[in-house]
Structures are given as C-alpha cells and as structure tokens.
Design an enzyme around this catalytic site. Structure first.
Site, short mmCIF file in Angstrom:
data_model
loop_
_atom_site.label_atom_id
_atom_site.label_comp_id
_atom_site.label_asym_id
_atom_site.label_seq_id
_atom_site.Cartn_x
_atom_site.Cartn_y
_atom_site.Cartn_z
N CYS A 28 0.85 -1.20 0.00
CA CYS A 28 0.00 0.00 0.00
C CYS A 28 0.89 1.25 0.00
O CYS A 28 1.86 1.33 0.76
CB CYS A 28 -0.90 0.00 1.24
SG CYS A 28 -2.00 1.43 1.27
N CYS A 41 0.45 5.00 6.89
CA CYS A 41 -0.16 4.82 8.23
C CYS A 41 0.83 4.07 9.14
O CYS A 41 1.17 2.91 8.85
CB CYS A 41 -1.47 4.07 8.11
SG CYS A 41 -2.51 4.70 6.76
N CYS A 57 0.39 0.38 10.33
CA CYS A 57 -0.12 -0.64 9.41
C CYS A 57 0.95 -1.54 8.81
O CYS A 57 1.89 -1.07 8.16
CB CYS A 57 -0.92 0.02 8.29
SG CYS A 57 -1.72 -1.22 7.24
N CYS A 106 -16.86 -8.77 5.66
CA CYS A 106 -16.14 -7.52 5.38
C CYS A 106 -14.90 -7.80 4.54
O CYS A 106 -14.08 -8.65 4.91
CB CYS A 106 -15.69 -6.86 6.68
SG CYS A 106 -17.02 -6.63 7.85
N CYS A 151 -19.77 -5.73 3.58
CA CYS A 151 -19.03 -4.56 4.05
C CYS A 151 -17.71 -4.52 3.29
O CYS A 151 -17.14 -5.58 3.00
CB CYS A 151 -18.77 -4.68 5.55
SG CYS A 151 -17.76 -3.31 6.20
N CYS A 177 -19.48 2.51 8.69
CA CYS A 177 -18.74 1.87 9.77
C CYS A 177 -17.48 2.70 9.97
O CYS A 177 -16.65 2.78 9.06
CB CYS A 177 -18.39 0.44 9.37
SG CYS A 177 -17.25 -0.39 10.49
N ARG A 216 -17.92 -2.06 18.00
CA ARG A 216 -17.20 -3.33 17.78
C ARG A 216 -15.89 -3.38 18.56
O ARG A 216 -15.05 -2.49 18.45
CB ARG A 216 -16.92 -3.53 16.29
CG ARG A 216 -16.19 -4.86 16.04
CD ARG A 216 -16.06 -5.20 14.57
NE ARG A 216 -17.35 -5.26 13.93
CZ ARG A 216 -17.66 -4.63 12.80
NH1 ARG A 216 -16.76 -3.91 12.19
NH2 ARG A 216 -18.86 -4.75 12.29
N1 SAM Z 1 -6.59 0.66 3.07
C1 SAM Z 1 -7.86 1.01 3.52
C2 SAM Z 1 -7.85 2.18 4.46
O1 SAM Z 1 -6.89 2.33 5.22
O2 SAM Z 1 -8.78 2.97 4.46
C3 SAM Z 1 -8.63 -0.14 4.15
C4 SAM Z 1 -7.87 -1.18 4.96
S1 SAM Z 1 -7.13 -0.58 6.46
C5 SAM Z 1 -6.08 -1.94 6.93
C6 SAM Z 1 -8.49 -0.59 7.60
C7 SAM Z 1 -8.25 -0.14 9.02
O3 SAM Z 1 -7.56 -1.14 9.75
C8 SAM Z 1 -7.41 1.09 9.24
O4 SAM Z 1 -8.11 2.27 9.05
C9 SAM Z 1 -7.03 0.96 10.71
O5 SAM Z 1 -7.98 1.61 11.51
C10 SAM Z 1 -7.08 -0.56 10.94
N2 SAM Z 1 -5.75 -1.09 11.24
C11 SAM Z 1 -4.74 -1.28 10.35
N3 SAM Z 1 -3.64 -1.75 10.97
C12 SAM Z 1 -3.95 -1.85 12.28
C13 SAM Z 1 -3.22 -2.27 13.43
N4 SAM Z 1 -1.95 -2.64 13.37
N5 SAM Z 1 -3.86 -2.27 14.62
C14 SAM Z 1 -5.15 -1.88 14.71
N6 SAM Z 1 -5.88 -1.48 13.66
C15 SAM Z 1 -5.29 -1.45 12.46
FE1 SF4 Z 2 -2.78 1.34 3.37
FE2 SF4 Z 2 -2.74 0.22 5.75
FE3 SF4 Z 2 -3.10 2.83 5.55
FE4 SF4 Z 2 -5.05 1.16 4.71
S1 SF4 Z 2 -4.31 1.42 6.81
S2 SF4 Z 2 -4.27 2.97 3.66
S3 SF4 Z 2 -3.79 -0.54 3.98
S4 SF4 Z 2 -1.25 1.69 4.95
#
Ligand code: SAM
Ligand code: SF4
Ligand code: DTB
Length: 353
Positions: free
Chosen positions: A60, A64, A67, A104, A135, A195, A267
């Site tokens: 990606c 973030c 992530c 989801c 979802c 959500c 949740r």
């Molecule tokens: N890429 C898309 C986005 O970020 O909008 C969708 C997938 S992203 C993995 C969905 C959500 O997963 C993120 O917004 C975050 O809140 C949650 N998430 C990702 N990594 C995480 C982690 N290590 N611990 C807790 N929540 C996490």
């Molecule tokens: Fe990409 Fe992870 Fe951020 Fe979603 S949360 S936009 S998968 S880096």
C-alpha cells in the site's frame, strides 16, 4: 429502527469537555451508565459477528504508522494481488457456515482504481446473494464509486477516522483528516451504512481518545457501526514498540462510545488476540456488541472461533441474527432459510423479534 440511526433524540453536539468529564468518572460509575444505556437500545446478551477477508494484501502506498501493509515498512508480509471473485465467495460461504452475518472485505489501497471496480462490484453482488450483509474497506471513495457500490448492494463501508484531528498528523501524512470525512460523507450520501471508528494505544492522550469519539458522535448521523481497535503492534511498523494502553482506559473508550452513540453497534475490534477472557467480558459489559470472528483479521491473528464461542457460552451471550428488515427481495428467501437454521442454534438471539 436500530441500524439506521434516525432517532432525532440522539445527540450530535457533544463537547470535548463533556466527553473528557466522562473519561474522568470513577470506572464503576462509567460502566453503570454505559450498561444502562446499552440495555435501553440492545439486548445486552447479544453480540453481532462479522468476518474479515483481505482481498488485496500489502504494497500500500500510504504511510499509516500502525499498518503492516504499508510499502514503507518491512514487516515481512506476503503481498497478494486482488483475489479472484470465486475465491472470495468460497471464503464468504465459510464465514456464513461459521455463523457470521456480515462479510467484510478489505483492500490495501489508497483508493480503488477504475479497473478494480467491476471485480469489486461482482464480489458485493456474489456475497449478498449468499445471504450475508456486505461490508468493504478499500480506502477513499468518490461520490460516483460510492453510488456504484450502493447499487451493487453494499450494506456497509468501513473507513476509520483512526484518532483525533489533532493527533492524526503524527500517524498518517499521505491523506488528511478531511479526506476521510469526505469519504464518510460520500458513503452516507450514497445510502450505504457507515462503519467508522479508530485505533487506541498509538501513543495518543486521553484527550485524543475523547476527540476521536467527539468527531464520530458529532457526524450528522452516527456511524451504524463503530470499531474500536486496540493497536496491534506489528514488528517493522513505526509503532511496533509503542507502550501498551492500560486495559481500563481501553474499556473506558468502549463505554464512552456506547454512551455517545447509543444505537450504534460498537465493535471490539483489533487487538483481541492479546486480551484475556476477563477483558473481553468487561468490554461486552461496557457496551461492545460486535466482534470480528474467524481465522484472522486482515493480516494478523484472531482468537480461535471456538474460544470465542466457549466464552459466549460461559457468559450467556448469543450471536445476533441477521435483521430481516435489512434484506432485499432477492435474498429474502435465503434469509428465511437461514433464520430457520438459526432457530435451531442455541447461540443465536433473534434481533428481529
Ligand atoms: N486501506 C484502507 C484504508 O486504510 O482505508 C482499508 C484497509 S485498512 C487496513 C483498515 C483499518 O484497519 C485502518 O483504518 C485501521 O484503523 C485498521 N488497522 C490497520 N492496521 C492496524 C493495526 N496494526 N492495529 C489496529 N488497527 C489497524
Ligand atoms: Fe494502506 Fe494500511 Fe493505511 Fe489502509 S491502513 S491505507 S492498507 S497503509
Ligand atoms: C477495523 O476497524 N478494523 C479492521 C477492519 N476495520 C478492516 C482491520 C484491523 C486490522 C488489524 C491489522 C491487520 O490484521 O492487518
């Protein structure tokens, strides 16, 4: 009706200081308040089950810091292209057979591209035809994409605000807080249920947790589903060594989400693998009434489903059944069959009754 938050008595004018005052309440007073509100709006012994599937994993472009799927961090993740529709449907059938009512699908995208949309639409249509709620979480959506997904039958779109507006820049720099709010608005306007929640344990302050909940509760309509994620500290991400949030502060966050958004499903989301049964029980008492259940979240582990069900049995909790009022004509027949099965399953509580 519980799942489309239309009750005009619900508040969306919470102030930060009011919510901070809730965080300062003695723990028992806060939990009493949350549980009392929970009982006015939901069966206190019923929890909704969702299953997650990563339909496109890793690589990606976003940054973030929490992530494991960002291409900026070396987390040892195996990258996977968009899954074939058939493969997604096989997983959805497994989820349904295991008792999930919502499926989801998550993609490690900044936003879906034009070429992706036909596959995404087929996934939604296919999962819906199995009699599951659908979802997706695919990153930012335009208004046109939201309308296309609504037309395909998408019930919910997950897009988290993640944290307070003030702390956000410490965690993500490749998209803004307002970008996220725009997507939520596009999704809402298209008629898809929202959500949206966040992550705690990222080094934010209590004021930031209050700020996140104020943002969510002051949206024009409360999100129907509010995931509260405890950070999963993944090796290789910048937050891997973040201090673990105090368990009671985590429970306080759930309780206050329940108080602020009384008709929303709250949740108990990521982080359950590291929570013991007592903490799960406290989260349910504080008003959490939905979990992700199944083999894994997107890329990280979940407790084994039989462990979740064993705890449900010990606590007298039942799985929430699909609400008949949410279904459309096409799947009504399948749903009635499903409800028949549910009646024979002691784990189910019928929210339709
Ligand atoms: N890429 C898309 C986005 O970020 O909008 C969708 C997938 S992203 C993995 C969905 C959500 O997963 C993120 O917004 C975050 O809140 C949650 N998430 C990702 N990594 C995480 C982690 N290590 N611990 C807790 N929540 C996490
Ligand atoms: Fe990409 Fe992870 Fe951020 Fe979603 S949360 S936009 S998968 S880096
Ligand atoms: C949400 O709020 N939590 C889920 C879901 N929405 C998509 C994702 C949690 C991801 C945890 C890290 C992982 O498994 O990759």
């Amino acid at each position: 009706m519980r799942d489309t938050v239309k009750n005009p008595t619900l508040r969306n004018n919470w102030t930060l200081s009011e919510v901070q005052a809730l965080f300062e309440l003695p723990f028992n007073d806060l939990l009493f308040q949350a549980q009392s509100i929970h009982r006015q709006h939901f069966d206190p012994n019923s929890v909704q089950l969702s299953t997650l599937l990563s339909i496109k994993t890793g690589a990606c472009p976003e940054d973030c810091k929490y992530c494991p799927q960002s291409n900026r961090y070396d987390t040892g993740l195996t990258v996977e292209k968009l899954l074939a529709v058939e493969k997604v449907l096989v997983e959805a059938q497994h989820a349904k057979d295991s008792g999930a009512t919502r499926f989801c699908m998550g993609a490690a995208w900044r936003s879906p591209k034009k070429k992706d949309m036909p596959y995404i639409v087929s996934m939604v249509q296919g999962v819906k035809a199995l009699g599951l709620e659908t979802c997706m979480t695919l990153g930012m959506l335009t208004s046109a994409q939201s309308k296309e997904l609504n037309k395909a039958g998408l019930d919910y779109y997950n897009h988290n605000l993640d944290t307070s507006r003030e702390y956000y820049g410490e965690v993500i720099t490749t998209r803004t807080y307002d970008d996220r709010l725009d997507t939520l608005e596009n999704v809402r306007q298209a008629g898809i249920k929202v959500c949206s929640g966040g992550i705690v344990g990222m080094g934010e302050t209590q004021k930031d947790r209050a700020g996140l909940l104020v943002q969510l509760a002051n949206l024009p309509t409360h999100p129907e589903s509010v995931p509260i994620n405890m950070l999963v500290r993944v090796e290789g991400t910048p937050l891997a060594n973040e201090e673990i949030l105090d368990s009671f502060d985590f429970i306080r966050t759930i309780a206050i989400a329940r108080i602020l958004m009384p008709e929303s499903h709250v949740r108990l989301s990521a982080g359950r693998e590291e929570m013991n049964e007592e903490l799960h029980a406290l989260a349910y008492f504080a008003g959490a009434n939905s979990i992700f259940c199944g083999k894994k979240l997107l890329t990280t582990a979940l407790p084994a489903a039989d462990k979740d069900m064993a705890l449900f049995d010990r606590l007298g909790i039942k799985k929430e059944a699909l609400q008949v009022e949410q279904c459309d004509d096409q799947v009504e027949g399948q749903l009635l069959d499903q409800l028949q099965l549910i009646e024979n399953d002691k784990h189910f509580y019928s929210a339709a009754n």
